[in-house]
Design a protein around this motif. Structure first.
Motif, PDB file in Angstrom:
ATOM      1  N   PHE A  68      -5.980  14.705  -3.372  1.00 29.01           N
ATOM      2  CA  PHE A  68      -5.997  16.152  -3.597  1.00 29.01           C
ATOM      3  C   PHE A  68      -4.774  16.826  -2.985  1.00 29.01           C
ATOM      4  CE2 PHE A  68     -10.587  15.493  -4.338  1.00 29.01           C
ATOM      5  CZ  PHE A  68     -10.710  16.197  -5.522  1.00 29.01           C
ATOM      6  N   VAL A  69      -4.392  16.403  -1.784  1.00 31.85           N
ATOM      7  CA  VAL A  69      -3.252  17.014  -1.103  1.00 31.85           C
ATOM      8  C   VAL A  69      -1.958  16.773  -1.871  1.00 31.85           C
ATOM      9  CG1 VAL A  69      -1.827  16.858   0.981  1.00 31.85           C
ATOM     10  CG2 VAL A  69      -4.300  16.973   1.184  1.00 31.85           C
ATOM     11  N   LEU A  70      -1.806  15.581  -2.440  1.00 35.86           N
ATOM     12  CA  LEU A  70      -0.579  15.228  -3.150  1.00 35.86           C
ATOM     13  C   LEU A  70      -0.623  15.603  -4.633  1.00 35.86           C
ATOM     14  CD1 LEU A  70      -0.004  11.753  -1.473  1.00 35.86           C
ATOM     15  CD2 LEU A  70       1.233  13.878  -1.027  1.00 35.86           C
ATOM     16  N   ASP A  71      -1.623  16.371  -5.021  1.00 37.28           N
ATOM     17  CA  ASP A  71      -1.781  16.846  -6.407  1.00 37.28           C
ATOM     18  C   ASP A  71      -1.913  15.724  -7.425  1.00 37.28           C
ATOM     19  OD1 ASP A  71      -1.779  19.528  -5.739  1.00 37.28           O
ATOM     20  OD2 ASP A  71       0.401  19.676  -5.845  1.00 37.28           O
ATOM     21  N   VAL A  72      -2.483  14.610  -7.005  1.00 32.53           N
ATOM     22  CA  VAL A  72      -2.803  13.542  -7.942  1.00 32.53           C
ATOM     23  C   VAL A  72      -4.202  13.778  -8.489  1.00 32.53           C
ATOM     24  CG1 VAL A  72      -3.087  11.040  -8.191  1.00 32.53           C
ATOM     25  CG2 VAL A  72      -1.284  11.935  -6.744  1.00 32.53           C
ATOM     26  N   LEU A  73      -5.056  14.398  -7.688  1.00 34.18           N
ATOM     27  CA  LEU A  73      -6.411  14.748  -8.105  1.00 34.18           C
ATOM     28  C   LEU A  73      -6.559  16.270  -8.127  1.00 34.18           C
ATOM     29  CD1 LEU A  73      -8.586  12.261  -6.012  1.00 34.18           C
ATOM     30  CD2 LEU A  73      -8.033  12.104  -8.436  1.00 34.18           C
ATOM     31  N   ALA A  74      -7.310  16.745  -9.095  1.00 33.93           N
ATOM     32  CA  ALA A  74      -7.622  18.174  -9.181  1.00 33.93           C
ATOM     33  C   ALA A  74      -9.077  18.301  -9.605  1.00 33.93           C
ATOM     34  CB  ALA A  74      -6.719  18.859 -10.200  1.00 33.93           C
ATOM     35  N   ILE A  98      -6.189  11.463 -16.466  1.00 32.38           N
ATOM     36  CA  ILE A  98      -7.445  10.738 -16.645  1.00 32.38           C
ATOM     37  C   ILE A  98      -8.559  11.640 -16.136  1.00 32.38           C
ATOM     38  CG2 ILE A  98      -8.791   8.743 -15.938  1.00 32.38           C
ATOM     39  CD1 ILE A  98      -6.204   7.167 -15.792  1.00 32.38           C
ATOM     40  N   ALA A  99      -9.485  11.986 -17.012  1.00 34.82           N
ATOM     41  CA  ALA A  99     -10.566  12.900 -16.663  1.00 34.82           C
ATOM     42  C   ALA A  99     -11.800  12.113 -16.246  1.00 34.82           C
ATOM     43  CB  ALA A  99     -10.899  13.801 -17.838  1.00 34.82           C
ATOM     44  N   GLY A 100     -12.340  12.482 -15.103  1.00 37.68           N
ATOM     45  CA  GLY A 100     -13.606  11.934 -14.648  1.00 37.68           C
ATOM     46  C   GLY A 100     -14.679  12.993 -14.798  1.00 37.68           C
ATOM     47  N   ASN A 101     -15.818  12.762 -14.171  1.00 38.35           N
ATOM     48  CA  ASN A 101     -16.908  13.740 -14.244  1.00 38.35           C
ATOM     49  C   ASN A 101     -16.596  14.985 -13.435  1.00 38.35           C
ATOM     50  OD1 ASN A 101     -18.453  12.060 -15.860  1.00 38.35           O
ATOM     51  ND2 ASN A 101     -19.359  11.044 -14.101  1.00 38.35           N
ATOM     52  N   LEU A 133      -4.870   4.866 -10.978  1.00 37.94           N
ATOM     53  CA  LEU A 133      -5.311   6.240 -11.170  1.00 37.94           C
ATOM     54  C   LEU A 133      -6.767   6.281 -11.634  1.00 37.94           C
ATOM     55  CD1 LEU A 133      -4.470   9.191 -10.995  1.00 37.94           C
ATOM     56  CD2 LEU A 133      -3.659   9.028 -13.348  1.00 37.94           C
ATOM     57  N   LYS A 134      -7.134   5.354 -12.514  1.00 36.67           N
ATOM     58  CA  LYS A 134      -8.514   5.287 -12.986  1.00 36.67           C
ATOM     59  C   LYS A 134      -9.459   4.969 -11.830  1.00 36.67           C
ATOM     60  CE  LYS A 134      -9.144   3.533 -17.001  1.00 36.67           C
ATOM     61  NZ  LYS A 134      -9.282   2.637 -18.164  1.00 36.67           N
ATOM     62  N   VAL A 135      -9.067   4.025 -10.962  1.00 36.26           N
ATOM     63  CA  VAL A 135      -9.888   3.684  -9.794  1.00 36.26           C
ATOM     64  C   VAL A 135      -9.988   4.884  -8.856  1.00 36.26           C
ATOM     65  CG1 VAL A 135      -9.981   2.257  -7.702  1.00 36.26           C
ATOM     66  CG2 VAL A 135      -9.485   1.194  -9.913  1.00 36.26           C
ATOM     67  N   LEU A 136      -8.895   5.582  -8.627  1.00 39.03           N
ATOM     68  CA  LEU A 136      -8.896   6.752  -7.750  1.00 39.03           C
ATOM     69  C   LEU A 136      -9.830   7.841  -8.279  1.00 39.03           C
ATOM     70  CD1 LEU A 136      -7.750   8.231  -5.281  1.00 39.03           C
ATOM     71  CD2 LEU A 136      -5.866   8.988  -6.724  1.00 39.03           C
ATOM     72  N   VAL A 137      -9.786   8.098  -9.571  1.00 43.75           N
ATOM     73  CA  VAL A 137     -10.661   9.101 -10.182  1.00 43.75           C
ATOM     74  C   VAL A 137     -12.122   8.684 -10.036  1.00 43.75           C
ATOM     75  CG1 VAL A 137     -11.365  10.111 -12.401  1.00 43.75           C
ATOM     76  CG2 VAL A 137      -8.956  10.040 -11.776  1.00 43.75           C
ATOM     77  N   MET A 138     -12.416   7.423 -10.251  1.00 45.01           N
ATOM     78  CA  MET A 138     -13.794   6.950 -10.137  1.00 45.01           C
ATOM     79  C   MET A 138     -14.277   6.988  -8.687  1.00 45.01           C
ATOM     80  SD  MET A 138     -13.875   3.929 -12.988  1.00 45.01           S
ATOM     81  CE  MET A 138     -15.664   3.771 -13.033  1.00 45.01           C
ATOM     82  N   LEU A 139     -13.389   6.698  -7.734  1.00 48.12           N
ATOM     83  CA  LEU A 139     -13.746   6.824  -6.321  1.00 48.12           C
ATOM     84  C   LEU A 139     -14.069   8.275  -5.981  1.00 48.12           C
ATOM     85  CD1 LEU A 139     -11.127   4.550  -4.508  1.00 48.12           C
ATOM     86  CD2 LEU A 139     -13.600   4.217  -4.554  1.00 48.12           C
ATOM     87  N   ALA A 140     -13.241   9.192  -6.469  1.00 46.85           N
ATOM     88  CA  ALA A 140     -13.455  10.614  -6.194  1.00 46.85           C
ATOM     89  C   ALA A 140     -14.721  11.123  -6.876  1.00 46.85           C
ATOM     90  CB  ALA A 140     -12.248  11.427  -6.650  1.00 46.85           C
ATOM     91  N   ASP A 141     -15.101  10.509  -7.985  1.00 46.26           N
ATOM     92  CA  ASP A 141     -16.337  10.880  -8.671  1.00 46.26           C
ATOM     93  C   ASP A 141     -17.565  10.292  -7.988  1.00 46.26           C
ATOM     94  OD1 ASP A 141     -15.446  12.553 -10.654  1.00 46.26           O
ATOM     95  OD2 ASP A 141     -15.243  10.976 -12.162  1.00 46.26           O
ATOM     96  N   GLY A 142     -17.370   9.408  -7.004  1.00 45.28           N
ATOM     97  CA  GLY A 142     -18.498   8.834  -6.273  1.00 45.28           C
ATOM     98  C   GLY A 142     -19.130   7.640  -6.949  1.00 45.28           C
ATOM     99  N   PRO A 193      -0.879  12.013 -13.273  1.00 49.87           N
ATOM    100  CA  PRO A 193       0.100  10.980 -12.938  1.00 49.87           C
ATOM    101  C   PRO A 193       0.971  11.422 -11.763  1.00 49.87           C
ATOM    102  CG  PRO A 193       0.220  11.581 -15.274  1.00 49.87           C
ATOM    103  CD  PRO A 193      -0.725  12.516 -14.624  1.00 49.87           C
ATOM    104  N   GLY A 194       1.289  10.492 -10.908  1.00 52.19           N
ATOM    105  CA  GLY A 194       2.145  10.795  -9.774  1.00 52.19           C
ATOM    106  C   GLY A 194       2.041   9.731  -8.704  1.00 52.19           C
ATOM    107  N   GLN A 195       2.907   9.800  -7.725  1.00 55.69           N
ATOM    108  CA  GLN A 195       2.942   8.910  -6.570  1.00 55.69           C
ATOM    109  C   GLN A 195       3.076   7.440  -6.982  1.00 55.69           C
ATOM    110  OE1 GLN A 195       3.110  10.098  -3.396  1.00 55.69           O
ATOM    111  NE2 GLN A 195       3.152  12.106  -4.366  1.00 55.69           N
ATOM    112  N   ASN A 196       3.670   7.174  -8.138  1.00 56.65           N
ATOM    113  CA  ASN A 196       3.879   5.816  -8.645  1.00 56.65           C
ATOM    114  C   ASN A 196       2.587   5.050  -8.864  1.00 56.65           C
ATOM    115  OD1 ASN A 196       6.581   5.692  -9.128  1.00 56.65           O
ATOM    116  ND2 ASN A 196       7.108   4.910  -7.100  1.00 56.65           N
TER     117      ASN A 196
END
Length: 141
Positions: free
Chosen positions: A74-80, A6-9, A24-33, A15-18
């Protein structure tokens, strides 16, 4: 479980960590601020539903707080970082256009012969360079 990134800005969620697609969409949006209200409306939940999803992400990633959720991603390679993903994609396409690796030839295991060159000095010192050992001993005695 999600099998597509899932690509954010600014980041890409892998995918990972179940994590479910929604998590995953919420995590990406949180990381995008993104604002929590924007995240909730995009995912289609209310603020309590968003808290529940964030709690699930926090538990699955072993995080202690909301900022720690992003760090653990980022540490668990779910976000890049998206810029890194783009750079790696461009390098992989540009470096090997035909799909084959072009490596430098390996060195053989044959030993390399070394030669030693030595300089010879004149018996008398003309002011250029050190004196030969024989003339040093002669001057001492």
């Amino acid at each position: 479980m999600n099998d597509q990134p899932i690509a954010g800005n600014d980041v890409v969620g892998q995918p990972g960590q179940n994590l479910s697609t929604e998590e995953l969409k919420v995590l990406v949006m949180l990381a995008d601020g993104e604002k929590p209200s924007d995240i909730a409306s995009t995912v289609g939940v209310d603020r309590f539903g968003l808290r529940h999803i964030e709690g699930s992400i926090q538990a699955k990633l072993g995080a202690k707080s909301k900022p720690h959720i992003i760090a653990r991603g980022f540490v668990l390679d779910v976000l890049a970082p998206r810029a890194l993903c783009l750079l790696l994609a461009l390098l992989s396409i540009g470096a090997f256009p035909d799909g084959n690796s072009t490596r430098a030839p390996r060195r053989g295991r044959t030993p390399i012969t070394a030669t030693r060159t030595s300089r010879t000095h004149k018996a008398s010192n003309d002011g250029c360079g050190p004196l030969p050992l024989a003339s040093l001993y002669a001057s001492v005695s």
